[in-house]
Design a protein around this motif. Structure first.
Motif, mmCIF file in Angstrom:
data_model
loop_
_atom_site.group_PDB
_atom_site.id
_atom_site.type_symbol
_atom_site.label_atom_id
_atom_site.label_comp_id
_atom_site.label_asym_id
_atom_site.label_seq_id
_atom_site.Cartn_x
_atom_site.Cartn_y
_atom_site.Cartn_z
ATOM 1 N N ASN A 290 0.819 -1.219 0.000
ATOM 2 C CA ASN A 290 0.000 0.000 0.000
ATOM 3 C C ASN A 290 0.850 1.266 0.000
ATOM 4 N N GLU A 398 -7.900 -2.632 6.490
ATOM 5 C CA GLU A 398 -7.617 -1.613 5.470
ATOM 6 C C GLU A 398 -7.265 -0.269 6.088
ATOM 7 N N LYS A 401 -3.695 -0.417 7.304
ATOM 8 C CA LYS A 401 -2.709 -0.239 6.230
ATOM 9 C C LYS A 401 -2.582 1.242 5.873
ATOM 10 N N ASN B 297 -5.194 -7.023 1.071
ATOM 11 C CA ASN B 297 -6.393 -6.550 1.772
ATOM 12 C C ASN B 297 -7.244 -7.717 2.264
#
Lengths: 418, 418
Positions: A290, A398, A401, B297
Motif C-alpha cells: 500500500n 484496510e 494499512k 487486503n
C-alpha cells in the motif's frame, strides 16, 4: 445563494455505485464560498425526478442535477425536466457537430441513438462537453414561476471525467457572473497528521477567539490519521482574517501541517524528494504494497521512487533484504531490529537515498499478548543513520494499512524538512 | 414498503467526507428486497433536519436517519427529532450502563458529556451499540399523524463501524418482523469481468426474455473492468426463476463470472490458492504495488501470498528479477519478453508456484507512438510455462492501475480453474 444538488440514478439507490458527485461538488462549491443546503438522490423515473426538481425550485436559487443525459433508454432527465418546465426540446446543431467530432476523432461513425443528446430545451444555455457526448444544460427560470426570485437549473452529465472539467471550466465561471456572492469569500484548508481532532481544537480554538469574533469561521474535518482545519471568512477583511489565522495555527501546530488545500501526503513526499533530487525505496511487510501503491498514484513518481519489496515471509526478509536469521530468531519479524535491517537493506540494495520499512500485525489474526494486533514498527534509513519508531494502530485491516503508511510518510516528511 | 434515507452532517455538505452510508444501506436493503425511494443529505441544523424528517414522514413507511447521535455540541439529531415528534427525552439506565461498560473496558472513566447519549425519546426502542457509545433509536409513529398508515423512524450512529453491525444484527431483523415484504423476495448478483456492459446485455437479455415475462428482474451495474448482473424475483416462484436464470447466464457468460454476491476478485484468488495449497509472488512495474496491496487486503492472504517486487527502474528489473540487459535494450521495459522474464524471475526467486508480472505505461507521461499511454504486458509464470498477454487501458492513472491488476488476477483465476 441557496443551492441544492439532485443526483439521479436508480443504480445509486440500489447501492451498485458509490455517489462521489456529492463530495466533489460540495467541496468545489464550498471552496468558492457557496453553501449547499441539501442533496437528494432519486431514481431514474419521471415522477421521482420531477417531484424532486419541483420541490427544489420552490426553495433554491441554483439546482445542480447530475446524470441521465446519456443516449440509452433510462437516460431521461433531459425530457422529464423539459416537460416539468414546459419547454420544447429542439435540435441543436452545435451539439450535434460536437458529437460527430467526438466519434470522428475515435474513427467511429456516430451511432444513431446518440442524436437524442443534441436535443436542447428551448432557451437553455449549452455547456459543451469536451470529454464525452452529452452537453450540460443551464436554464434560467423566471421569477414567480416557482419562487419569488429567478433561479438557475443546471444539468450535468454523470461520468466524473465529463462532469469535473465541465464544472471547473463552465459552471464555476457562470456562478461567478450570474450568481455572485454578496461579499468576497476566502477559505484556506490546512491538512494535519499526527494529532486527534480534539487535540487540534484544544490547541487553536482559544487563540483564534478574537478572530472568530471578527468574522473568521473554523471547521474541523477528521479522517483516519488526518485532521483538516478549514479557515474561512467573508467581507472586506476576509484576506486579513485568514492570513492572521493561518499564522496563529502554523505557530501552534505547524509541525503537524503537511499540506494545504487538500494536498495528499504522498504527493507532498514526491514533491519534496524531487525538489531535493533524492530517491526513495520501500520494504513492506504488513502494509503489503500500500505504501508503494500510494506513492505511485502520484504522476511523475517514477523520477524519485525507485521501487521496493513486499516481504510477507521471513525467508524473503532474509534473502532479499539481508535481514539476519539471528535477528528474526531472537526478536521476531515484528520488532525494532527487523524494521531497522529491512530499511537498511532496502536502501543499500536499491541504491536509494532514503528507504522506509514497515513490519507489523495488520490483523484480524496473528496477534499475541506481547504483540497485539495493531503493533507496528516503521524504519527510516537515511544517508547517515536508521531511525525506527513503534506505533499501535488497532484498526480494521484496510484502515490499519492506510494509517500505517501515513505514519511512515510523515516520518520521511519530517526528515526531508529537518 | 416505502423507504427513505436521511444522512445528517454539515461536513457532508462541505465535501469534507465521502458519504458511504448511502451505498452501504442501499445495497443491504435491496439485497433484502426493499427499494429505497429517496436519499437526502441535510446539514446539522434543527430546521434542516426537522424539515427533511417531516417531509419524509408524509411519504415513507420507514425512515433511516444517520448521524448526529454523538456526545458533542453539534450532535443534536436526537433532540431535534424528539421535538418534532413531541416526545420527551428520558434517561435510560440500560444505555447508561452500556456506556459505562464501554469506557470501563478501555480502563477510562466515563466522560460527563457522554451522558446525553443515554437520553431516549419516550416510547423508543433502544438498539444497543456494542462498538461505540451512541445507541440506535427506533420509533413507531402512529397512523394518521403524518400519513395514513403507521411508520417507523430509526436513528443510527454515524461511524460505519458502529452502524454496520447495528444494521445487520438489529435493524434487518426488525424490518423482517415489523415491515415484512408482501411476497418472498430473492436476488442473486453474478460478478463478471472481461466483457463490456452492452456485450453482457446482448448475450443474455433475449434468452432470459421468457423468465422476465414470468416476473424475473435483471439489473446491470457497470464499473471499471466489472459488470454485475443482478437477478431478482418476488413471489412463490422466485426461487425457481432465479435458479433457471442463473443456469442460463452461466451457460452464456460463465467463463467471465468470477464470483457472486459482490465478491471481490482478490479474495476469490486467495481462496482458490488456499484450496489448492499453492503460493503466489508478484513483480510490478507500472501498477506500483497495487496488485500486492489488493491481494493483501484479504484477511489470511499471508498463507498463500509470499510477496513481491516493485521494480520501477530497469536496473531493479535486472538486479532483483534477473531480466537480461539485452532484453531491455532490444525490446524495452514495456514489452512481451520483459514481462516474461519478470514473471519467471519472481516465481523462481520467491520459490512460489505462480507469479504475476506487470509492465506498462500508466501515464499521463511516458507514452510514444509505438507504445502509447495505456499499453501494458501481463505475465503469468506457472510451474510449467510463462504466458504473456498484452492489454491496452488508456485510462486515468488510478483507474489504469485498478483495471490492469484486475486483468492480471483474471489471468491467474482462469489458470487456477483450468
Amino acid at each position: 445563494v441557496q443551492i441544492e444538488i439532485i443526483n439521479t440514478g436508480t443504480e445509486l439507490l440500489l447501492g451498485c455505485i458509490l455517489n462521489t458527485h456529492q463530495q466533489w461538488l460540495c467541496r468545489k462549491l464550498s471552496d468558492l464560498g457557496y453553501l449547499i443546503a441539501r442533496q437528494v438522490t432519486v431514481p431514474d423515473t419521471g415522477p421521482a425526478i420531477q417531484e424532486a426538481v419541483r420541490e427544489a425550485l420552490e426553495r433554491a436559487d441554483l439546482i445542480l442535477v447530475t446524470g441521465g443525459l446519456g443516449p440509452t433508454s433510462d437516460d431521461r432527465t433531459r425530457d422529464f425536466i423539459a416537460t416539468l418546465l414546459g419547454r420544447k426540446l429542439v435540435h441543436n446543431q452545435t451539439v450535434m457537430d460536437d458529437i460527430n467530432g467526438f466519434f470522428a476523432r475515435r474513427h467511429r461513425a456516430t451511432p444513431a441513438h446518440t442524436e437524442v443528446q443534441a436535443l436542447v430545451p428551448e432557451g437553455a444555455l449549452v455547456l459543451r462537453n469536451r470529454c464525452g457526448t452529452a452537453p450540460g444544460l443551464a436554464i434560467t427560470i423566471d421569477a414567480g414561476k416557482f419562487k419569488p426570485g429567478e433561479s438557475w437549473l443546471i444539468m450535468l452529465p454523470g461520468p466524473p471525467n465529463e462532469l469535473h472539467p465541465m464544472f471547473d471550466e463552465q459552471v464555476a465561471p457562470l456562478l461567478k457572473s450570474h450568481l455572485p456572492l454578496r461579499e468576497p469569500f476566502l477559505s484556506l484548508t490546512l491538512n494535519t497528521t499526527g494529532l486527534g481532532e480534539s487535540v487540534v481544537e484544544n490547541k487553536i480554538a482559544s487563540p483564534l477567539k478574537t478572530l472568530v469574533d471578527a468574522g473568521l469561521e473554523i471547521g474541523y474535518c477528521a479522517r483516519p490519521s488526518e485532521v483538516d482545519v478549514r479557515l474561512s471568512a467573508r467581507g472586506a477583511h476576509a484576506k486579513q482574517l485568514i492570513s492572521q489565522a493561518e499564522q496563529i495555527v502554523r505557530g501552534l501546530v505547524g509541525e503537524y501541517i503537511f499540506g494545504a488545500s487538500n494536498q495528499e501526503l504522498p504527493s507532498v513526499i514526491i514533491g519534496l524528494l524531487a525538489r531535493k533530487h533524492k530517491t526513495l525505496a520501500v520494504a513492506e511487510s504488513c502494509t503489503g504494497g500500500n505504501l508503494a501503491h500510494r506513492l505511485t498514484n502520484v504522476p511523475g513518481a517514477s523520477a524519485v521512487f525507485l521501487g521496493g519489496w513486499i516481504t510477507y515471509q521471513n525467508a524473503a526478509k532474509e534473502k532479499f533484504l539481508g535481514v539476519q536469521a539471528k535477528t528474526l530468531a531472537e526478536h521476531g519479524a515484528v520488532s525494532e531490529p527487523t524494521a531497522r535491517e529491512m530499511a537498511l537493506g532496502a536502501r543499500t540494495r536499491m541504491c536509494a537515498d532514503y528507504a522506509l520499512s514497515i513490519t507489523g500485525i495488520a490483523g484480524p489474526g496473528g496477534g499475541s499478548g506481547a504483540k497485539p494486533v495493531g503493533t507496528v514498527f516503521i524504519g527510516l534509513a537515511t544517508p547517515d543513520r536508521v531511525d525506527v519508531v513503534q506505533r499501535f494502530n488497532p484498526l480494521d485491516r484496510e484502515t490499519f494499512k492506510y494509517v500505517t503508511t501515513q505514519q511512515a510518510l510523515e516520518l520521511l516528511r519530517r526528515e526531508l524538512l529537518g
